[in-house]
Design an enzyme around this catalytic site. Sequence first.
Site, PDB file in Angstrom:
ATOM      1  CG  HIS A 194      -6.736  -8.693   0.453  1.00 50.11           C
ATOM      2  ND1 HIS A 194      -6.244  -8.707   1.734  1.00 50.11           N
ATOM      3  CD2 HIS A 194      -5.670  -8.841  -0.358  1.00 50.11           C
ATOM      4  CE1 HIS A 194      -4.931  -8.842   1.687  1.00 50.11           C
ATOM      5  NE2 HIS A 194      -4.548  -8.928   0.429  1.00 50.11           N
TER       6      HIS A 194
HETATM    7  C1  UD1 Z   1      -2.747  -7.246  -4.349  1.00 53.72           C
HETATM    8  C2  UD1 Z   1      -1.644  -8.287  -4.294  1.00 53.72           C
HETATM    9  C3  UD1 Z   1      -1.685  -8.979  -2.945  1.00 53.72           C
HETATM   10  C4  UD1 Z   1      -1.625  -7.994  -1.795  1.00 53.72           C
HETATM   11  C5  UD1 Z   1      -2.685  -6.910  -1.978  1.00 53.72           C
HETATM   12  C6  UD1 Z   1      -2.500  -5.840  -0.958  1.00 53.72           C
HETATM   13  C7  UD1 Z   1      -1.017  -9.442  -6.363  1.00 53.72           C
HETATM   14  C8  UD1 Z   1      -1.090 -10.735  -7.058  1.00 53.72           C
HETATM   15  N1  UD1 Z   1      -1.827  -9.325  -5.294  1.00 53.72           N
HETATM   16  O1  UD1 Z   1      -3.986  -7.920  -4.194  1.00 53.72           O
HETATM   17  O2  UD1 Z   1      -0.549  -9.840  -2.830  1.00 53.72           O
HETATM   18  O3  UD1 Z   1      -1.891  -8.685  -0.609  1.00 53.72           O
HETATM   19  O4  UD1 Z   1      -2.538  -6.322  -3.291  1.00 53.72           O
HETATM   20  O5  UD1 Z   1      -3.679  -5.141  -0.738  1.00 53.72           O
HETATM   21  O6  UD1 Z   1      -0.270  -8.573  -6.749  1.00 53.72           O
HETATM   22  N2  UD1 Z   1      -9.186  -2.547  -6.801  1.00 53.72           N
HETATM   23  C9  UD1 Z   1      -9.818  -1.336  -6.648  1.00 53.72           C
HETATM   24  N3  UD1 Z   1      -9.040  -0.238  -6.393  1.00 53.72           N
HETATM   25  C10 UD1 Z   1      -7.701  -0.273  -6.324  1.00 53.72           C
HETATM   26  C11 UD1 Z   1      -7.067  -1.513  -6.501  1.00 53.72           C
HETATM   27  C12 UD1 Z   1      -7.818  -2.638  -6.724  1.00 53.72           C
HETATM   28  O7  UD1 Z   1     -11.038  -1.249  -6.701  1.00 53.72           O
HETATM   29  O8  UD1 Z   1      -7.074   0.782  -6.097  1.00 53.72           O
HETATM   30  C13 UD1 Z   1     -10.015  -3.752  -7.039  1.00 53.72           C
HETATM   31  C14 UD1 Z   1     -10.162  -4.070  -8.524  1.00 53.72           C
HETATM   32  O9  UD1 Z   1     -11.436  -4.555  -8.725  1.00 53.72           O
HETATM   33  C15 UD1 Z   1      -9.151  -5.180  -8.734  1.00 53.72           C
HETATM   34  C16 UD1 Z   1      -9.195  -5.902  -7.393  1.00 53.72           C
HETATM   35  O10 UD1 Z   1      -9.386  -4.880  -6.428  1.00 53.72           O
HETATM   36  O11 UD1 Z   1      -9.472  -6.029  -9.810  1.00 53.72           O
HETATM   37  C17 UD1 Z   1      -7.918  -6.663  -7.069  1.00 53.72           C
HETATM   38  O12 UD1 Z   1      -6.781  -5.801  -7.166  1.00 53.72           O
HETATM   39  P1  UD1 Z   1      -5.307  -6.420  -7.412  1.00 53.72           P
HETATM   40  O13 UD1 Z   1      -4.319  -5.344  -7.349  1.00 53.72           O
HETATM   41  O14 UD1 Z   1      -5.312  -7.305  -8.621  1.00 53.72           O
HETATM   42  O15 UD1 Z   1      -5.144  -7.426  -6.236  1.00 53.72           O
HETATM   43  P2  UD1 Z   1      -5.303  -7.243  -4.672  1.00 53.72           P
HETATM   44  O16 UD1 Z   1      -6.406  -8.142  -4.212  1.00 53.72           O
HETATM   45  O17 UD1 Z   1      -5.382  -5.817  -4.319  1.00 53.72           O
HETATM   46  N1  UDP Z   2      -4.103  -1.628   6.096  1.00 58.69           N
HETATM   47  C1  UDP Z   2      -4.548  -0.319   6.174  1.00 58.69           C
HETATM   48  N2  UDP Z   2      -5.884  -0.079   5.999  1.00 58.69           N
HETATM   49  C2  UDP Z   2      -6.780  -1.070   5.764  1.00 58.69           C
HETATM   50  C3  UDP Z   2      -6.308  -2.407   5.692  1.00 58.69           C
HETATM   51  C4  UDP Z   2      -4.953  -2.654   5.850  1.00 58.69           C
HETATM   52  O1  UDP Z   2      -3.764   0.601   6.404  1.00 58.69           O
HETATM   53  O2  UDP Z   2      -7.975  -0.776   5.605  1.00 58.69           O
HETATM   54  C5  UDP Z   2      -2.656  -1.887   6.257  1.00 58.69           C
HETATM   55  C6  UDP Z   2      -2.313  -2.909   7.303  1.00 58.69           C
HETATM   56  O3  UDP Z   2      -2.185  -2.318   8.584  1.00 58.69           O
HETATM   57  C7  UDP Z   2      -0.994  -3.473   6.788  1.00 58.69           C
HETATM   58  C8  UDP Z   2      -1.174  -3.427   5.300  1.00 58.69           C
HETATM   59  O4  UDP Z   2      -2.191  -2.459   5.046  1.00 58.69           O
HETATM   60  O5  UDP Z   2       0.082  -2.634   7.160  1.00 58.69           O
HETATM   61  C9  UDP Z   2      -1.568  -4.789   4.815  1.00 58.69           C
HETATM   62  O6  UDP Z   2      -2.030  -4.716   3.521  1.00 58.69           O
HETATM   63  P1  UDP Z   2      -2.928  -5.835   2.870  1.00 58.69           P
HETATM   64  O7  UDP Z   2      -3.674  -6.591   3.888  1.00 58.69           O
HETATM   65  O8  UDP Z   2      -3.698  -5.159   1.811  1.00 58.69           O
HETATM   66  O9  UDP Z   2      -1.850  -6.748   2.113  1.00 58.69           O
HETATM   67  P2  UDP Z   2      -0.959  -7.993   2.526  1.00 58.69           P
HETATM   68  O10 UDP Z   2      -0.163  -7.644   3.723  1.00 58.69           O
HETATM   69  O11 UDP Z   2      -1.857  -9.157   2.723  1.00 58.69           O
HETATM   70  O12 UDP Z   2      -0.114  -8.198   1.310  1.00 58.69           O
END
Ligand code: UD1
Ligand code: UDP
Length: 355
Positions: A194
């Site tokens: 992601h």
């Molecule tokens: C964010 C964090 C990242 C973390 C990740 C955990 C930042 C800069 N990034 O990335 O560090 O690893 O969360 O998962 O804060 N979206 C949905 N539903 C939701 C949330 C998001 O559809 O509930 C989609 C939207 O299209 C959105 C995109 O995901 O634009 C990205 O979401 P965003 O929260 O900006 O970043 P993550 O990739 O989730």
């Molecule tokens: N995770 C989860 N379901 C999923 C994917 C990830 O419960 O479908 C959990 C995973 O085990 C870990 C956390 O979410 O504990 C990691 O989140 P993510 O990869 O979104 O973010 P990051 O750690 O890269 O910030």
Amino acid sequence: MIAHIVGNRPQFIKLAPLYRELQNRNYEQCIIHSGQHYDTNLSEIFFKELDIPSPCINLMVGSGTHAEITSGAMLGLEKELIRIAPDLVIIYGDTDTTLAGALVASKLNIPIAHVEGGARSHHKENPEECNRIVADHLSDILFCPDKISVEYAKAEGMGEKSFWTGDIMYDTFLSVASKKDKEAGEEIILMTWHRQENTESRARMESIIRFIQRLEGKIVCPMHPRTKKCLKSFGLWEDIQSINNMNIIEPVGYLEMISLMQTARLIVTDSGGVSKESFFAGAKCLLMVDLDLWDDLVKTGWIFKVDPESRESVDMAITFADNAARTDEVSYPQYYGDGHAAEKMVNLLEKYSLI
Ligand code: UD1
Ligand code: UDP
């Protein structure tokens, strides 16, 4: 009163043991959810599964650019932190919600504790690295997941406020993993991706698809909505769906995720959390992004970094994948502590009169 500021999936997972430990010691707490993650399976499911009380406040920030998320969360947080006037704010990890929490609390002169302090990817173009640097420097105490993070904090002049507590995700992992028997059955390759670095460019996504096509065995991929959205917008959704040995599913809850990890023989990911959990769960990891977060695991060969755009790197990664086997008895040192990080964090907060 202690205010926890969270907003993203991995933060709910880090919050659970610390909330419980503070509750056991009778501290008054309030969870402020920024609303950065809002889908049920990226947010609510973790509160239910990990028995975390519903947030007292949800700022409903939603999605947007970095500036939109950060500034939206800041506006809401400022209002709420003035209203509830906590004695301490706890922030988690490295997301835009973390950054907003650090900026607002510091300007209101509220002490800040940073869970997962000191971690560095050493890549400034990684958006989370900017968040980590600012959050650490504004915090009053850093809870470092591994010893290397303490060293990084020291190198930036933050040695006195940095403590190795172990990784709180290990606390959460043990609370779930110890409850379930490992399932016998087909070993899978578990895949998640992601990161901005891996979703923003079509060419990068095409190379990731070509890399996946070379992996042998059943692949299960709980896909982040961001990745799905980008694949569709680049016209690559059909390409990935046509990979016969790959099963793309919706993001799963934590219990199912840990269960999948415990049946995986290999984990392919660009997630900071998942790459570290691979070690807890006994499945080797191909890290699909050039970030140096968990140096110990890279050095011991548990994590192998792959660049999907380099033919040579992919060839080596495929050899690593072919040889990867489950290791249920991990005999390496406890880089990430003993599963009692939350206890150590609260002890430190009491010792330094932060609560
Ligand atoms: C964010 C964090 C990242 C973390 C990740 C955990 C930042 C800069 N990034 O990335 O560090 O690893 O969360 O998962 O804060 N979206 C949905 N539903 C939701 C949330 C998001 O559809 O509930 C989609 C939207 O299209 C959105 C995109 O995901 O634009 C990205 O979401 P965003 O929260 O900006 O970043 P993550 O990739 O989730
Ligand atoms: N995770 C989860 N379901 C999923 C994917 C990830 O419960 O479908 C959990 C995973 O085990 C870990 C956390 O979410 O504990 C990691 O989140 P993510 O990869 O979104 O973010 P990051 O750690 O890269 O910030």
